[in-house]
Design a protein around this motif. Structure first.
Motif, PDB file in Angstrom:
ATOM      1  N   ALA A 121       0.717  -1.135   0.046  1.00 56.56           N
ATOM      2  CA  ALA A 121      -0.021   0.090   0.200  1.00 56.56           C
ATOM      3  C   ALA A 121       0.747   1.255   0.032  1.00 56.56           C
ATOM      4  O   ALA A 121       0.611   2.338  -0.725  1.00 56.56           O
ATOM      5  N   THR A 122       2.042   1.188   0.817  1.00 60.77           N
ATOM      6  CA  THR A 122       2.952   2.458   0.710  1.00 60.77           C
ATOM      7  C   THR A 122       3.496   2.540  -0.793  1.00 60.77           C
ATOM      8  O   THR A 122       3.562   3.690  -1.142  1.00 60.77           O
ATOM      9  N   ILE A 123       4.034   1.478  -1.043  1.00 68.59           N
ATOM     10  CA  ILE A 123       4.514   1.612  -2.556  1.00 68.59           C
ATOM     11  C   ILE A 123       3.665   2.193  -3.278  1.00 68.59           C
ATOM     12  O   ILE A 123       3.960   3.259  -4.433  1.00 68.59           O
ATOM     13  N   VAL A 124       2.266   1.664  -3.608  1.00 65.64           N
ATOM     14  CA  VAL A 124       1.368   2.337  -4.227  1.00 65.64           C
ATOM     15  C   VAL A 124       1.074   3.743  -4.015  1.00 65.64           C
ATOM     16  O   VAL A 124       0.993   4.495  -4.995  1.00 65.64           O
ATOM     17  N   GLY A 168       9.529   9.127   4.341  1.00 64.70           N
ATOM     18  CA  GLY A 168       9.230   9.241   2.777  1.00 64.70           C
ATOM     19  C   GLY A 168       7.990  10.167   2.739  1.00 64.70           C
ATOM     20  O   GLY A 168       7.848  11.061   1.804  1.00 64.70           O
ATOM     21  N   PRO A 169       6.771   9.604   3.203  1.00 63.40           N
ATOM     22  CA  PRO A 169       5.473  10.437   3.124  1.00 63.40           C
ATOM     23  C   PRO A 169       5.598  11.857   3.382  1.00 63.40           C
ATOM     24  O   PRO A 169       5.129  12.636   2.638  1.00 63.40           O
ATOM     25  N   ALA A 170       6.393  12.104   4.568  1.00 60.72           N
ATOM     26  CA  ALA A 170       6.427  13.597   4.791  1.00 60.72           C
ATOM     27  C   ALA A 170       7.241  14.432   3.852  1.00 60.72           C
ATOM     28  O   ALA A 170       6.853  15.567   3.425  1.00 60.72           O
ATOM     29  N   ALA A 178       1.364   8.105   5.169  1.00 62.65           N
ATOM     30  CA  ALA A 178       1.823   8.143   6.677  1.00 62.65           C
ATOM     31  C   ALA A 178       1.313   7.010   7.505  1.00 62.65           C
ATOM     32  O   ALA A 178       2.069   6.524   8.355  1.00 62.65           O
ATOM     33  N   VAL A 179      -0.147   6.919   6.968  1.00 64.14           N
ATOM     34  CA  VAL A 179      -0.834   5.794   8.175  1.00 64.14           C
ATOM     35  C   VAL A 179      -0.192   4.474   7.876  1.00 64.14           C
ATOM     36  O   VAL A 179       0.084   3.741   8.843  1.00 64.14           O
ATOM     37  N   THR A 180       0.048   4.194   6.487  1.00 63.16           N
ATOM     38  CA  THR A 180       0.388   2.793   6.248  1.00 63.16           C
ATOM     39  C   THR A 180       1.688   2.619   6.760  1.00 63.16           C
ATOM     40  O   THR A 180       2.180   1.420   7.167  1.00 63.16           O
ATOM     41  N   THR A 181       2.568   3.782   6.599  1.00 65.40           N
ATOM     42  CA  THR A 181       4.196   3.476   7.194  1.00 65.40           C
ATOM     43  C   THR A 181       4.081   3.112   8.742  1.00 65.40           C
ATOM     44  O   THR A 181       4.958   2.342   9.156  1.00 65.40           O
TER      45      THR A 181
END
Length: 447
Positions: free
Chosen positions: A247-250, A310-312, A428-431
């Motif tokens: 999910a994070t990759i996507v 990463g997401p940040a 950020a949630v999935t990480t």
């Protein structure tokens, strides 16, 4: 490198292609069919490796890639070129997935993240070199030569791979059957969302997206029930680390697909030349490369922190672009800030990428390592296709379809980057789930 370089060369020469042999109405399908074929190639890569061994598998993939290049070079009509692009994409998808799979075969585990970062570096290098090579042939009015030039490089590479990479082991177990229903649903979902995004009618946009979502849901159901799998076991189990990793990759890859409209916005709203806007848009890919280089040596908890960061970075970059890109201007300070936003998006994906892939490898059994390697490429390519089509829909609905010039482009830019902020927020949630699941796993092992 060949797979990535080909993408940027073809993007640059395609206007010259349609000028000579026509096909403007099917312009976007050159990329669509290439991506669909790449997804199919990546999905069966582990089976090809199991049956042929790394060396022979690479040779087969490069022959397919070269054959597709020959078809494109000799194409008398755009329909033939599309057929060549499909063959090219299939070979390129195999090559891309093999890169991840062979890392496990030829490098010790401690070097996996560094080796994976080299794949990201190739995308950055291709972003810089590809447009220059394509532009060179386009300026010479010799777009066919651009395709021809890929053939000898492909064959030399295939022969070298055959000579130096491991052969199939005699005691290697038979490969699993192909997940044909999942592959058909995957390809159909990409084609549906791509067809929907090609229209300026919001009804068709929504219909294409709805059909694609339904097909993806069916794919998940078939994947869970079928004996032949597209993803490793446990990938679709709620709460597992694997589903959080995928999910994070996507989500991170989808966040990057806003870059397809960046050159247009820079030219229409900020008065940049095609060359400058093209290279500014390439800053996302360059940021991916720089982020991977900076992050590659980390392992263990440091790698998990890299994933979490990463997401940040992506969120900060998209927020800057949402504020500044829709505002017409072109002042130096504005272009500097926009460049920083583009870099941040790429850096966010780059710092997380090597560790996302290595953690996928760590979560699967030894028997499914090849399947895991192919699945990373499949998921990434699917997210690329889906994200690109979604970006087209949002931009159209945001004002691009109105044809209002700068006003339409401004509205499209605003809504595109605002809507796509959702991707890094969800990432950020999935990480966090990745880290929590890892903590629980470690606690179980200690117990």
């Amino acid at each position: 490198m060949m797979h990535a370089l080909n993408i940027y060369i073809v993007t640059t020469i395609l206007p010259s292609v349609v000028e000579e042999i026509g096909g403007l109405g099917f312009y976007a399908w050159s990329a669509t069919l290439f991506v669909v074929a790449s997804i199919l190639g990546a999905a069966i890569a582990s089976r090809v490796l199991d049956r042929a061994g790394a060396g022979r598998a690479y040779l087969v993939a490069t022959i397919l890639f070269a054959a597709g290049s020959l078809i494109c070079a000799a194409a008398p009509a755009f329909s033939v070129l599309l057929a060549g692009r499909f063959v090219q994409g299939f070979g390129g998808g195999l090559l891309y997935a093999f890169a991840y799979a062979v890392i496990r075969l030829v490098y010790p585990e401690a070097l996996w993240s560094r080796a994976i970062s080299l794949i990201s570096i190739m995308w950055g290098v291709s972003t810089l070199v590809g447009p220059a090579v394509g532009g060179f042939f386009a300026e010479l009015d010799a777009w066919r030569a651009a395709f021809w030039s890929l053939v000898p490089l492909s064959l030399i590479f295939g022969l070298v791979a055959l000579a130096v990479l491991p052969a199939k082991e005699n005691d290697q177990t038979a490969s699993a059957p192909l997940p044909l229903p999942q592959l058909a649903l995957l390809a159909a979902s990409v084609l549906a969302v791509s067809a929907g995004s090609a229209s300026f009618d919001p009804i068709w946009n929504g219909a294409g997206l709805l059909v694609a979502v339904i097909l993806v849901i069916l794919l998940v159901l078939v994947e869970r029930m079928g004996n032949a799998r597209l993803l490793p076991a446990g990938s679709l189990v709620g709460g597992s680390r694997l589903i959080a990793l995928y999910a994070t990759i996507v989500l991170l890859v989808i966040g990057m697909q806003t870059d397809i409209f960046v050159p247009y916005f820079l030219q229409v709203l900020h008065g940049q030349s095609p060359l400058i806007s093209g290279y500014l848009a390439a800053l996302m890919a360059m940021g991916w490369t720089l982020g991977s280089l900076a992050s590659a040596g980390r392992n263990g908890d440091a790698g998990l922190r890299a994933i979490a960061s990463g997401p940040a970075f992506v969120l900060a970059g998209l927020a800057i672009l949402a504020v500044l890109l829709p505002v017409p201007g072109g002042a130096l300070w504005q272009m500097t800030a926009v460049s920083g936003g583009l870099l941040l998006v790429g850096v966010g994906i780059g710092v997380a990428w090597p560790h996302l892939v290595t953690n996928v490898f760590h979560e699967v059994s030894a028997a499914e390592q090849g399947l895991a390697a192919g699945s990373v490429s499949t998921v990434q390519l699917f997210a690329t296709a889906f994200g690109s089509a979604a970006a087209g829909m949002v931009a159209n609905l945001g004002g691009l379809r109105n044809g209002d010039g700068a006003a339409g482009a401004s509205g499209a830019a605003f809504w595109l980057f605002v809507v796509f902020l959702a991707a890094p927020i969800l990432a950020a949630v999935t990480t966090r789930k990745i880290a929590v699941a890892r903590t629980r796993s470690d606690a179980v092992e200690l117990a």
